[in-house]
Design a protein around this motif. Structure first.
Motif, PDB file in Angstrom:
ATOM      1  N   UNK A   1     -63.209   0.991  55.790  1.00  0.00           N
ATOM      2  CA  UNK A   1     -62.670   0.735  57.128  1.00  0.00           C
ATOM      3  C   UNK A   1     -63.689   1.097  58.207  1.00  0.00           C
ATOM      4  N   UNK A   2     -64.379   2.205  57.998  1.00  0.00           N
ATOM      5  CA  UNK A   2     -65.437   2.595  58.938  1.00  0.00           C
ATOM      6  C   UNK A   2     -66.532   1.536  58.941  1.00  0.00           C
ATOM      7  N   UNK A   3     -66.899   1.075  57.754  1.00  0.00           N
ATOM      8  CA  UNK A   3     -67.949   0.056  57.663  1.00  0.00           C
ATOM      9  C   UNK A   3     -67.524  -1.239  58.357  1.00  0.00           C
ATOM     10  N   UNK A   4     -66.267  -1.630  58.199  1.00  0.00           N
ATOM     11  CA  UNK A   4     -65.784  -2.849  58.853  1.00  0.00           C
ATOM     12  C   UNK A   4     -65.835  -2.719  60.373  1.00  0.00           C
ATOM     13  N   UNK A   5     -65.583  -1.517  60.859  1.00  0.00           N
ATOM     14  CA  UNK A   5     -65.548  -1.315  62.308  1.00  0.00           C
ATOM     15  C   UNK A   5     -66.937  -1.058  62.904  1.00  0.00           C
ATOM     16  N   UNK A   6     -67.756  -0.268  62.216  1.00  0.00           N
ATOM     17  CA  UNK A   6     -69.030   0.164  62.795  1.00  0.00           C
ATOM     18  C   UNK A   6     -70.274  -0.409  62.109  1.00  0.00           C
ATOM     19  N   UNK A   7     -70.087  -1.076  60.980  1.00  0.00           N
ATOM     20  CA  UNK A   7     -71.222  -1.703  60.318  1.00  0.00           C
ATOM     21  C   UNK A   7     -71.915  -0.849  59.274  1.00  0.00           C
TER      22      UNK A   7
ATOM     23  N   UNK B   1     -58.475   7.197  63.709  1.00  0.00           N
ATOM     24  CA  UNK B   1     -57.990   8.587  63.608  1.00  0.00           C
ATOM     25  C   UNK B   1     -58.446   9.248  62.312  1.00  0.00           C
ATOM     26  N   UNK B   2     -59.073  10.372  62.452  1.00  0.00           N
ATOM     27  CA  UNK B   2     -59.492  11.120  61.268  1.00  0.00           C
ATOM     28  C   UNK B   2     -58.466  12.210  60.992  1.00  0.00           C
ATOM     29  N   UNK B   3     -58.515  12.749  59.796  1.00  0.00           N
ATOM     30  CA  UNK B   3     -57.607  13.836  59.463  1.00  0.00           C
ATOM     31  C   UNK B   3     -58.213  14.711  58.383  1.00  0.00           C
ATOM     32  N   UNK B   4     -57.628  15.851  58.239  1.00  0.00           N
ATOM     33  CA  UNK B   4     -57.999  16.775  57.180  1.00  0.00           C
ATOM     34  C   UNK B   4     -56.771  17.010  56.312  1.00  0.00           C
ATOM     35  N   UNK B   5     -57.007  17.390  55.086  1.00  0.00           N
ATOM     36  CA  UNK B   5     -55.907  17.721  54.192  1.00  0.00           C
ATOM     37  C   UNK B   5     -56.333  18.907  53.338  1.00  0.00           C
ATOM     38  N   UNK B   6     -55.397  19.801  53.114  1.00  0.00           N
ATOM     39  CA  UNK B   6     -55.687  21.008  52.338  1.00  0.00           C
ATOM     40  C   UNK B   6     -55.123  20.825  50.938  1.00  0.00           C
TER      41      UNK B   6
ATOM     42  N   UNK C   1     -51.052  20.223  52.742  1.00  0.00           N
ATOM     43  CA  UNK C   1     -50.662  19.803  54.089  1.00  0.00           C
ATOM     44  C   UNK C   1     -51.713  18.858  54.684  1.00  0.00           C
ATOM     45  N   UNK C   2     -51.263  17.985  55.558  1.00  0.00           N
ATOM     46  CA  UNK C   2     -52.156  17.138  56.334  1.00  0.00           C
ATOM     47  C   UNK C   2     -52.316  17.746  57.720  1.00  0.00           C
ATOM     48  N   UNK C   3     -53.520  17.644  58.258  1.00  0.00           N
ATOM     49  CA  UNK C   3     -53.820  18.160  59.594  1.00  0.00           C
ATOM     50  C   UNK C   3     -54.424  17.010  60.392  1.00  0.00           C
ATOM     51  N   UNK C   4     -53.753  16.620  61.450  1.00  0.00           N
ATOM     52  CA  UNK C   4     -54.263  15.539  62.303  1.00  0.00           C
ATOM     53  C   UNK C   4     -55.140  16.092  63.390  1.00  0.00           C
TER      54      UNK C   4
ATOM     55  N   UNK D   1     -61.778  10.006  57.182  1.00  0.00           N
ATOM     56  CA  UNK D   1     -61.965   9.366  58.487  1.00  0.00           C
ATOM     57  C   UNK D   1     -60.809   8.431  58.851  1.00  0.00           C
ATOM     58  N   UNK D   2     -59.813   8.373  57.997  1.00  0.00           N
ATOM     59  CA  UNK D   2     -58.696   7.452  58.194  1.00  0.00           C
ATOM     60  C   UNK D   2     -57.406   8.097  57.702  1.00  0.00           C
ATOM     61  N   UNK D   3     -56.302   7.656  58.258  1.00  0.00           N
ATOM     62  CA  UNK D   3     -54.996   8.147  57.830  1.00  0.00           C
ATOM     63  C   UNK D   3     -54.574   7.563  56.485  1.00  0.00           C
ATOM     64  N   UNK D   4     -55.384   6.696  55.897  1.00  0.00           N
ATOM     65  CA  UNK D   4     -55.043   6.044  54.634  1.00  0.00           C
ATOM     66  C   UNK D   4     -54.789   7.061  53.521  1.00  0.00           C
ATOM     67  N   UNK D   5     -55.307   8.242  53.640  1.00  0.00           N
ATOM     68  CA  UNK D   5     -55.092   9.266  52.616  1.00  0.00           C
ATOM     69  C   UNK D   5     -53.598   9.504  52.403  1.00  0.00           C
ATOM     70  N   UNK D   6     -52.810   9.335  53.468  1.00  0.00           N
ATOM     71  CA  UNK D   6     -51.360   9.534  53.357  1.00  0.00           C
ATOM     72  C   UNK D   6     -50.679   8.462  52.512  1.00  0.00           C
TER      73      UNK D   6
END
Length: 95
Positions: free
Chosen positions: A54-60, A2-7, A92-95, A21-26
């Motif tokens: 995390x992206x690298x672990x999943x997609x290389x 899950x990706x997200x945006x934050x303002x 704010x976070x935007x999912x 690209x990850x919810x880890x920002x929260x």
């Protein structure tokens, strides 16, 4: 993944929409919280590096968007680094 945006609001009041690209920002930033500039940069570096890893672990391969976002944050912060009182607000976070 899950990706997200934050303002965020920079010290001059300008708002910017950022990407993760990850919810880890929260785990590093909270909505409505204001951070000292150095603290915000440290938190952003950690969060976006973990997200890219995390992206690298999943997609290389690492996430170029996360690393690009980090570079953009560091570039935008540069004019404020000499101001010891500079703060950044996570709006704010935007999912």
């Amino acid at each position: 993944m899950p990706e997200m945006r934050f303002i965020i609001a920079w010290p001059d009041g300008r708002k910017e929409t950022c990407y993760s690209p990850s919810l880890v920002i929260r785990d590093f930033l909270s909505e409505g919280q204001t951070y000292g500039l150095t603290d915000f940069l440290d938190r952003s570096r950690k969060a976006l590096t973990i997200a890219s890893d995390r992206v690298e672990a999943k997609y290389g391969y690492p996430c170029s968007r996360a690393l690009g976002q980090l570079a953009r944050i560091e570039q935008a912060a540069f004019p404020f680094v000499s101001d010891a009182d500079a703060t950044v607000r996570c709006e704010i976070f935007i999912l």
